[in-house]
Design an enzyme around this catalytic site. Structure first.
Site, PDB file in Angstrom:
ATOM      1  N   CYS A 142      -3.120  -6.252   5.588  1.00 30.95           N
ATOM      2  CA  CYS A 142      -4.001  -5.985   4.442  1.00 30.95           C
ATOM      3  C   CYS A 142      -4.969  -7.137   4.164  1.00 30.95           C
ATOM      4  O   CYS A 142      -5.838  -7.405   4.976  1.00 30.95           O
ATOM      5  CB  CYS A 142      -3.169  -5.624   3.210  1.00 30.95           C
ATOM      6  SG  CYS A 142      -4.144  -4.784   1.924  1.00 30.95           S
ATOM      7  N   HIS A 237      -0.295  -0.941   4.335  1.00 31.60           N
ATOM      8  CA  HIS A 237       0.996  -1.537   3.988  1.00 31.60           C
ATOM      9  C   HIS A 237       2.146  -0.684   4.534  1.00 31.60           C
ATOM     10  O   HIS A 237       2.862  -0.023   3.764  1.00 31.60           O
ATOM     11  CB  HIS A 237       1.132  -1.669   2.473  1.00 31.60           C
ATOM     12  CG  HIS A 237       0.340  -2.776   1.876  1.00 31.60           C
ATOM     13  ND1 HIS A 237       0.715  -4.105   1.970  1.00 31.60           N
ATOM     14  CD2 HIS A 237      -0.836  -2.763   1.188  1.00 31.60           C
ATOM     15  CE1 HIS A 237      -0.174  -4.858   1.345  1.00 31.60           C
ATOM     16  NE2 HIS A 237      -1.127  -4.070   0.865  1.00 31.60           N
ATOM     17  N   GLU A 239       4.913  -1.606   5.319  1.00 28.61           N
ATOM     18  CA  GLU A 239       6.185  -2.152   4.837  1.00 28.61           C
ATOM     19  C   GLU A 239       6.567  -1.640   3.458  1.00 28.61           C
ATOM     20  O   GLU A 239       7.711  -1.832   3.013  1.00 28.61           O
ATOM     21  CB  GLU A 239       6.121  -3.681   4.811  1.00 28.61           C
ATOM     22  CG  GLU A 239       5.426  -4.294   3.600  1.00 28.61           C
ATOM     23  CD  GLU A 239       3.899  -4.265   3.666  1.00 28.61           C
ATOM     24  OE1 GLU A 239       3.247  -4.806   2.742  1.00 28.61           O
ATOM     25  OE2 GLU A 239       3.344  -3.696   4.630  1.00 28.61           O
TER      26      GLU A 239
END
Length: 315
Positions: A142, A237, A239
């Site tokens: 990001c 993202h 994660e």
């Protein structure tokens, strides 16, 4: 195979409850295995939450991964106990002379801040320059992807008028479908975004030599890499947990920012409904591919023998 992390790290018990194979330092020292050394530079405010998210993804691999946590400076944190930082995080000066198989640089809530106004910008540049000589492959997430593009290609900061927030559909680049990072990917997949940064595929294609591997009609470039696979950029993202976007949305509401409802995240885009995860399998596959093809397959067995000159652009 497991990830190896400190015995008392909060993520240890969290991941064990999820039936993820975690090996503590105490057990790992008894094994005669060369684990991958991965450094996680955590720029996010809620460090315990973020470190757990990344360790969850790093665990889904047949490779043993030794994760070390790095902080950008020694300033106090509003969201992470000082004791946790002092116990589990290293300062850059303590690792500067070492080599690592992989480095992950997380995102940061700095989407509307100019690079030169970021308090640790020079320090971050120092870390990124160091990585070229000491790390086999670096994964920028990001905001860090935007920072990495500035450092490597001197690209100016570009921002969107409205924040991009939600879960977006992406398509892989058919011409590069055999790229190692895309192995096992479906032709299209979902991934979350939460950013102001603008990653136009046409702009990147015109101003860099990156392999642009996956894009979205709404979100722009999602996944790109240098030819030698030593620098990988992920603009979203993967994660994120199921409720991360939810918490960010309500945080912005409480701050009076009048945020848009994260797109394609809540059922029927109704924030009163519990969100659901539609990106987990892609996230695990992406990290497994990075660990295998960009790190394990490229790194020397003896890290002391690491040399940036061993990598060429046409690999």
């Amino acid at each position: 195979m497991p990830i190896k992390i400190p015995d008392q790290l909060p993520a240890t018990n969290i991941l064990r409850r999820e039936n993820i194979f975690v090996m503590t330092e105490t057990r790992a020292v008894s094994q005669n295995i060369r684990p991958l050394k991965v450094l996680l530079l955590n720029l996010m405010p809620k460090k315990i939450e973020t470190e757990t998210q990344f360790m969850r993804l790093l665990s889904n691999s047949p490779l043993q991964v030794d994760v070390e946590l790095l902080r950008i400076d020694n300033r106090p944190s509003k969201n992470t106990p000082t004791e946790h930082l002092d116990t589990f995080y290293r300062q850059f000066e303590t690792v500067r002379t070492r080599n690592f198989d992989g480095l992950i640089v997380t995102g940061a809530p700095l989407g509307l801040v100019q690079f030169e106004d970021v308090i640790y910008w020079e320090h971050l540049q120092d870390v990124m320059n160091w990585a070229h000589k000491h790390v086999t492959s670096t994964l920028y997430i990001c905001w860090a992807a935007q920072a990495g593009l500035k450092l490597l290609y001197d690209l100016p900061k570009k921002t969107r008028k409205e924040k991009l927030s939600g879960v977006y559909r992406h398509q892989i680049n058919a011409e590069l479908c055999k790229h190692p990072l895309l192995r096992g990917f479906d032709d299209s997949f979902l991934a979350p975004h939460s950013r102001y940064a603008d990653f136009s595929p046409s702009y990147l294609a015109e101003h860099t030599d990156l392999d642009i591997l996956a894009t979205s009609n709404e979100a722009g470039t999602y996944l790109a890499a240098t030819k030698d696979k030593r620098n990988v950029f992920v603009t979203g993202h993967p994660e994120y947990d199921s409720h991360t976007l939810h918490h960010e949305y309500h945080r912005d509401l409480e701050e009076g920012m009048e945020p848009a409802v994260p797109l394609n995240y809540y059922p029927d885009d109704d924030p009163s409904q519990p969100p659901y995860v539609s990106w987990r399998s892609h996230g695990h596959l992406l990290f497994a591919n990075w660990l295998n093809y960009c790190v394990y397959q490229q790194t020397p067995f003896d890290l002391d023998a690491f040399s940036a000159s061993n990598f060429t652009l046409d690999e």
